[in-house]
Scaffold this active site. Structure first.
Site, mmCIF file in Angstrom:
data_model
loop_
_atom_site.group_PDB
_atom_site.id
_atom_site.type_symbol
_atom_site.label_atom_id
_atom_site.label_comp_id
_atom_site.label_asym_id
_atom_site.label_seq_id
_atom_site.Cartn_x
_atom_site.Cartn_y
_atom_site.Cartn_z
ATOM 1 C CD GLU A 1 44.377 0.036 54.427
ATOM 2 O OE1 GLU A 1 44.532 -0.268 53.240
ATOM 3 O OE2 GLU A 1 45.301 0.005 55.254
ATOM 4 C CD GLU B 1 46.429 -2.943 58.006
ATOM 5 O OE1 GLU B 1 47.243 -2.565 57.146
ATOM 6 O OE2 GLU B 1 45.311 -3.405 57.713
#
Ligand SMILES: OC[C@H]1NNC[C@@H](O)[C@@H]1O
Length: 444
Positions: free
Chosen positions: A166, A351
């Site tokens: 991320e 995720e």
């Protein structure tokens, strides 16, 4: 949804965690401080003053945790490696740090669980932050040295590598919005951080190829779908800007070798010239990867503020304990867009999951909302595959409840409940449901 949805043979079902959120043992075996140790100990930064000092004690309890993963049928485990365990101080390699990950990976192999290693999941060594952190271009060289050390020590036992988790959170959330470590609020610094993180990704992909290893390497981006609150041109433009910041700022360099022009114009106006981008940087960033990791949780809806910039609109529909809208169809929309506009490479959902206020009643944790959330998102992923999408695996966030950054331990994302007072693990109903999904390689 009627009938069973079966996934392709060999589809990889797993779960994910990250070092600072689960390991604990913050000073053990030579681990040095990270920016999250510093941030969590700064009053007011983390709810209830929670820290990752103990977390889920995964550093010591990983044998029990891996056994539980096996009992729950998990085929893969995505974990992150704590840089401050490997290089606790400038220029000092700590073999004891690597030894922990060798034990963890060995235990995973013994249980037939595929190890998937994220090289960086936010726990920058404090000594690097003391030199300016990711805003300092030298961080790129430090990262490549760290990654090369991991490839040397673990390269032949870890088949899937993720350079970064991320980059949007590492840059904009942490250096512009100030909500994550180091808690800065400077757009220009955030842009420099984003660039150096992306550059370190490209350099590391290059290093992995040069190491001649037989595994695969990619990057994990948190991506979303941005909808305009109305068809008003101002709202549509606000959505475009929000999409540029959240998605295109990272997808374009990685897959097209350039930053999105509309956003460069806005950011140059707001933050000054991009003199931190050197001539061949984007050619390095765009080095071909083997897969893209996608972290998806929710979509966002925005309207134009007074200044024309995007302002979030509160969700109208059901939300999780994070206040995030439950919107599985946007997972399908996101995956479809990636395939249409960016890449045909293998995708992994690295995720996806939900926090809910889980409670133990008579020794059990019933979490029907999480089951429904996962079922609907699995169905969205299945629709993408049915239409020819190259999705090869799914990692539920998270294996167990853990330290949810600025929310501390107040948010429970786990398939497994953690009683932090006793470190007892209790598989929730969703864990048992997920076990059946994996066994059937599909959902009913
Ligand atoms: O907020 C839930 C998760 N999102 N992606 C990064 C992880 O570290 C978070 O816990």
């Amino acid at each position: 949804m009627n009938g069973e949805l079966r996934f392709p043979e060999g589809f990889l079902w797993g779960t994910a965690t990250a070092a600072y959120q689960v390991e604990g043992a913050a000073q053990e075996d030579g681990r040095g401080p990270s920016i999250w140790d510093t941030f969590a100990k700064t009053p007011g930064k983390v709810l209830n003053g929670d820290t990752g000092d103990v977390a889920c004690d995964h550093y010591h309890r990983y044998p029990e945790d891996v056994r539980l993963m096996k009992e729950l049928g998990m085929q893969a485990y995505r974990f992150s490696i704590a840089w401050p365990r490997i290089f606790p101080e400038k220029g000092r390699y700590n073999p004891k740090g690597t030894d922990f990950y060798k034990r963890l990976v060995d235990t995973l192999h013994q249980h037939g669980i595929l190890p998937v290693a994220t090289i960086y999941h936010w726990d920058l060594p404090q000594w690097i932050q003391d030199e300016g952190g990711w805003a300092n271009r030298r961080s790129v060289d430090y990262f490549v040295e760290y990654a090369n050390t991991l490839f040397r020590e673990l390269g032949d036992v870890v088949p899937l590598w993720i350079t970064h988790n991320e980059p949007w959170c590492v840059s904009f959330l942490s250096h512009w919005l100030g909500q994550h470590a180091p808690g800065h609020r400077d757009l220009r610094e955030a842009l420099q951080v984003a660039h150096h993180v992306l550059l370190s990704h490209g350099r590391t992909v290059q290093a992995y190829r040069e190491a001649g290893l037989s595994g695969r390497i990619g990057i994990t981006l948190n991506l979303t779908v941005v909808d305009a609150a109305s068809e008003d041109p101002a709202d549509l433009r606000a959505a475009q800007i929000s999409d540029g910041n959240a998605n295109r700022w990272f997808l374009d360099p990685i897959f097209r070798g350039s930053y999105p022009a509309d956003m460069v114009e806005i950011y140059t106006e707001q933050a000054g010239p991009f003199d931190f981008v050197h001539a061949d940087d984007l050619d390095i960033i765009r080095r071909p990867i083997d897969f893209l990791g996608v972290n998806y949780y929710t979509r966002s809806v925005v309207r134009a503020g007074e200044d024309g910039m995007p302002k979030p609109v509160p969700p109208a529909g059901p939300v999780t304990d994070m206040g995030w809208e439950v919107h599985p169809e946007s997972l399908y929309r996101l995956l479809t867009r990636l395939r249409r506009e960016y890449t045909g490479l293998p995708l992994y959902i690295t995720e996806n999951g939900a926090a809910y206020p889980d409670r133990v009643v008579d020794g059990r944790v019933d979490d029907p909302e999480r089951i429904a959330y996962l079922r609907d998102h699995f169905a969205a992923a299945h629709r993408f595959i049915q239409e020819g999408g190259n999705l090869q695996g799914y990692f539920v966030w998270s294996f167990m409840d853990n330290f949810e950054w600025a929310f501390g331990y107040s948010k429970r994302f786990g398939l497994v409940y953690v009683d932090y007072a006793t470190q007892t693990r209790i598989p929730k109903a969703s864990a048992l449901w997920y076990r059946d999904v994996i066994a059937a390689n599909g959902i009913r």
